[in-house]
Write a protein that holds these residues in place. Structure first.
Motif, PDB file in Angstrom:
ATOM      1  N   SER A  31       9.177  41.160 -50.430  1.00  0.00           N
ATOM      2  CA  SER A  31       8.245  40.364 -52.032  1.00  0.00           C
ATOM      3  C   SER A  31       8.535  41.551 -52.731  1.00  0.00           C
ATOM      4  O   SER A  31       8.272  42.738 -52.851  1.00  0.00           O
ATOM      5  CB  SER A  31       7.400  40.171 -51.324  1.00  0.00           C
ATOM      6  OG  SER A  31       7.155  39.493 -49.865  1.00  0.00           O
ATOM      7  N   GLY A  32       8.589  40.785 -53.815  1.00  0.00           N
ATOM      8  CA  GLY A  32       8.002  41.420 -55.367  1.00  0.00           C
ATOM      9  C   GLY A  32       9.027  40.236 -56.435  1.00  0.00           C
ATOM     10  O   GLY A  32       8.291  39.195 -56.183  1.00  0.00           O
ATOM     11  N   LEU A  33       8.937  40.599 -57.352  1.00  0.00           N
ATOM     12  CA  LEU A  33       9.056  39.717 -58.869  1.00  0.00           C
ATOM     13  C   LEU A  33      10.200  39.216 -58.378  1.00  0.00           C
ATOM     14  O   LEU A  33      10.147  37.822 -59.101  1.00  0.00           O
ATOM     15  CB  LEU A  33       9.594  41.019 -59.725  1.00  0.00           C
ATOM     16  CG  LEU A  33       8.379  42.096 -60.367  1.00  0.00           C
ATOM     17  CD1 LEU A  33       9.169  43.041 -60.900  1.00  0.00           C
ATOM     18  CD2 LEU A  33       7.305  40.836 -60.667  1.00  0.00           C
ATOM     19  N   ASP A  34      11.224  39.130 -57.660  1.00  0.00           N
ATOM     20  CA  ASP A  34      11.521  38.383 -57.243  1.00  0.00           C
ATOM     21  C   ASP A  34      11.381  37.305 -55.977  1.00  0.00           C
ATOM     22  O   ASP A  34      12.268  36.154 -56.276  1.00  0.00           O
ATOM     23  CB  ASP A  34      13.587  38.726 -56.606  1.00  0.00           C
ATOM     24  CG  ASP A  34      14.044  40.091 -57.697  1.00  0.00           C
ATOM     25  OD1 ASP A  34      13.678  39.619 -58.857  1.00  0.00           O
ATOM     26  OD2 ASP A  34      14.947  40.588 -57.171  1.00  0.00           O
ATOM     27  N   THR A  62      17.735  36.407 -54.307  1.00  0.00           N
ATOM     28  CA  THR A  62      18.599  37.489 -55.703  1.00  0.00           C
ATOM     29  C   THR A  62      19.131  38.900 -54.743  1.00  0.00           C
ATOM     30  O   THR A  62      19.149  38.942 -53.553  1.00  0.00           O
ATOM     31  CB  THR A  62      17.578  38.798 -56.733  1.00  0.00           C
ATOM     32  OG1 THR A  62      17.070  39.192 -55.481  1.00  0.00           O
ATOM     33  CG2 THR A  62      16.716  37.280 -57.477  1.00  0.00           C
ATOM     34  N   ALA A 101      16.588  41.127 -53.340  1.00  0.00           N
ATOM     35  CA  ALA A 101      16.013  40.730 -51.819  1.00  0.00           C
ATOM     36  C   ALA A 101      16.752  40.931 -50.855  1.00  0.00           C
ATOM     37  O   ALA A 101      16.681  40.827 -49.534  1.00  0.00           O
ATOM     38  CB  ALA A 101      15.515  39.824 -51.984  1.00  0.00           C
ATOM     39  N   LEU A 149       7.877  46.720 -58.409  1.00  0.00           N
ATOM     40  CA  LEU A 149       8.298  46.465 -56.562  1.00  0.00           C
ATOM     41  C   LEU A 149       8.747  45.153 -57.070  1.00  0.00           C
ATOM     42  O   LEU A 149       9.037  44.013 -57.416  1.00  0.00           O
ATOM     43  CB  LEU A 149       7.341  45.916 -56.170  1.00  0.00           C
ATOM     44  CG  LEU A 149       7.543  45.774 -54.903  1.00  0.00           C
ATOM     45  CD1 LEU A 149       8.487  47.032 -53.915  1.00  0.00           C
ATOM     46  CD2 LEU A 149       6.438  45.532 -53.696  1.00  0.00           C
ATOM     47  N   VAL A 150      10.647  44.946 -56.842  1.00  0.00           N
ATOM     48  CA  VAL A 150      11.373  43.892 -57.606  1.00  0.00           C
ATOM     49  C   VAL A 150      12.254  43.209 -55.884  1.00  0.00           C
ATOM     50  O   VAL A 150      11.485  41.499 -56.075  1.00  0.00           O
ATOM     51  CB  VAL A 150      13.075  44.230 -58.238  1.00  0.00           C
ATOM     52  CG1 VAL A 150      13.377  42.873 -57.633  1.00  0.00           C
ATOM     53  CG2 VAL A 150      12.002  45.101 -58.878  1.00  0.00           C
ATOM     54  N   ALA A 151      11.925  43.924 -55.234  1.00  0.00           N
ATOM     55  CA  ALA A 151      12.018  43.213 -53.360  1.00  0.00           C
ATOM     56  C   ALA A 151      11.749  44.131 -52.657  1.00  0.00           C
ATOM     57  O   ALA A 151      12.400  45.240 -51.906  1.00  0.00           O
ATOM     58  CB  ALA A 151      13.578  43.068 -52.927  1.00  0.00           C
ATOM     59  N   SER A 152      10.378  43.990 -51.971  1.00  0.00           N
ATOM     60  CA  SER A 152      10.039  45.692 -51.175  1.00  0.00           C
ATOM     61  C   SER A 152      11.259  45.749 -50.040  1.00  0.00           C
ATOM     62  O   SER A 152      11.678  44.893 -49.806  1.00  0.00           O
ATOM     63  CB  SER A 152       9.000  45.398 -50.515  1.00  0.00           C
ATOM     64  OG  SER A 152       9.254  43.701 -50.160  1.00  0.00           O
TER      65      SER A 152
END
Lengths: 122, 390
Positions: free
Chosen positions: A71-74, B145, B148, B201-204
């Motif tokens: 999980s996150g901005l994406d 993405t 991810a 945090l973009v993709a944990s």
């Protein structure tokens, strides 16, 4: 500097994957059973990992267990184990499902997307 | 083993960064190409083929770039081809050129890698384009993405290996510290662990500082048949290998393992007649901090990743320095240029021509360039050997 605007509208055809893609719009998990080894692939593999290209369509329950999630901005995504499938499936998670425990279910979506969400118990 | 006939006579690159000076990809290609030709000591009309690596026509809105560059570079008349295999494109071009020269049909080839991955489009548009790297009808349609997908793969690998945020921070700091001594680097930074943890945090578990940047830039090589090489100290291409893995991460038996890289490395080592332990420096495809450790394991450069990382085995003064350039995370990542620049770095290191603060006082005997596309869906590695003439 020159600025170029390039609006593009593609009309993409799913070809042999049409049963799978059309199933997603209805929330049905349409998988492929390999005629040679029996492996059930979801998303369907035209050529199985065993090398055979012969197979049949089968409809799974659509229930899945999240194995790993990010999980996150994406956004919210996961590798999930669909009941009846061999191997894992990359899916998007509905925001309501990001903190929920399994099982989750495939959601109907148009345009078609692999999305898991909470089961509608109403 | 094969009988290696190819040497790297020219190796150069432009700075990798976000261009704000009004220049475009053709300018960068010309700069890198001119430097490589000058180093090689060959005339332009001796170059019989151009192999161009560029990942996407959409970055610079130019289809058929190889033919256009041939005219720009004064290579009209040469055979030209564009090589594309996602993030692996540059290494694929190196290997196609190597095979052409190895065949004996040509003596000199130019390899150019370039992409305008930063300045031509806004970052969110570039990331959207990269989303189309994955199967349109499955992974791609989820809207996921690259970050991810890499994050999911890393979670499987890190759980198996007992790795975590500390190891991601170590790689991030090491690569960007190396980049501080590389004048061509995009992100020469010294972030402490707190700064890394505080980045978005973009993709944990991946945060912004664990990611490689979008960069502009070009790199160029001149590859020559050993019998035609003007310089006897030019490093040899002693091994190449390439392989693919399943395009669906979930269809792989081990989603955290880079099996294609492992297979490519075995093929390259078999060709070179060496084991991975012989590698004395490696430029590794670190699109994300964790991907570097997944690569190190797959390449056989370490059997105890945690222990080797902690003991400094991959540091500049370690037994196998990794990403002295700073890698994708520190030096930058113009997609098509990456693999070409990695080979250029390896060649310059072996010949004692790299940036002073990063150049080992005694060059290693073997250096490795490792590139991949997708989440290691397509992998290619090239092994260079220091010339006996050094």
């Amino acid at each position: 500097m020159t600025t170029v605007h390039l609006p593009l509208e593609y009309d993409l055809k799913a070809g042999w994957l049409s049963p799978f893609v059309e199933g997603l719009t209805q929330g049905r998990a349409v998988a492929r059973v390999c005629a040679a080894c029996g492996r059930v692939s979801f998303p369907p593999l035209r050529t199985c990992t065993c090398g055979s290209a012969e197979g049949e369509w089968v409809i799974l329950s659509g229930r899945a267990t999240v194995i790993t999630r990010t999980s996150g901005l994406d956004g919210d995504f996961a590798l999930a184990q669909f009941d009846g499938a061999d191997g894992l499936t990359t899916v998007a998670l509905q925001s309501t499902a990001t903190v929920a425990q399994s099982p989750l279910v495939l959601q109907a979506s148009d345009p078609p997307r692999l999305v898991l969400g909470l089961e509608d118990t109403a | 083993m094969w009988d290696p006939q190819v040497v790297v006579t020219g190796a150069a690159q432009t700075p990798f960064n976000r261009r704000k000076d009004g220049t475009g990809p053709r300018d960068w290609a010309m700069l890198a190409f001119a430097d490589a030709v000058a180093m090689a000591g060959v005339e332009t009309d001796q170059i019989e083929a151009l192999y161009l690596a560029s990942e996407s026509d959409f970055f610079a809105l130019q289809l058929n770039p190889a033919s256009i560059l041939a005219s720009e570079l004064g290579l009209t008349g040469a055979a030209v081809v564009r090589c594309e295999s996602g993030g692996c494109s540059g290494q694929s071009a190196v290997q196609m050129a190597t095979l052409a020269i190895q065949s004996g049909l040509i003596s000199h080839a130019a390899v150019i890698g370039l992409d305008a991955s930063a300045s031509g489009l806004p970052g969110d548009k570039i990331r959207s384009l990269y989303g189309f790297s994955f199967d349109n009808w499955t992974d791609g349609m989820t809207g996921l993405t690259a970050t991810a997908l890499y994050a999911l793969s890393w979670q499987h690998f890190s759980a198996e290996q007992g790795l975590g945020p500390r190891h991601l921070a170590h790689v991030t700091q090491q690569n960007r510290t190396n980049a501080c001594s590389n004048p061509d680097a995009h992100l020469p930074r010294k972030d402490d662990a707190d700064a890394i943890d505080a980045s978005p945090l973009v993709a944990s578990p991946y945060r912004r500082l664990h990611c490689s940047p979008l960069s502009d830039g070009a790199a160029a090589l001149i590859l020559s048949h050993a019998k035609a090489a003007p310089r006897k100290t030019a490093p040899q291409v002693v091994g190449i290998g390439a392989a693919t893995d399943h395009m669906h991460l979930g269809a792989r038996s081990e989603p955290g393992s880079f099996a294609a890289k492992q297979r490519a490395m075995k093929r390259a080592c078999d060709a070179a007649g060496i084991h991975p332990q012989a590698i004395g420096a490696a430029e590794v495809y670190d699109a994300y901090a964790g991907a570097q450790l997944q690569a190190v394991a797959a390449l056989g450069l370490s059997e105890q990743v945690d222990q080797d990382l902690s003991s400094g085995a991959f540091a500049p003064d370690g037994r196998c320095p990794i990403n002295l350039s700073g890698g994708l995370m520190g030096q930058g990542a113009p997609a098509g240029a990456i693999g070409v620049a990695q080979v250029a770095t390896a060649a310059r290191l072996l010949e004692g021509r790299y940036h002073g603060a990063l150049q080992p006082s005694v060059p290693p005997e073997y250096a490795l360039a490792d590139t991949h596309g997708g989440v290691c869906t397509t992998a290619a590695v090239t092994i260079l050997r220091r010339s006996g003439g050094l």
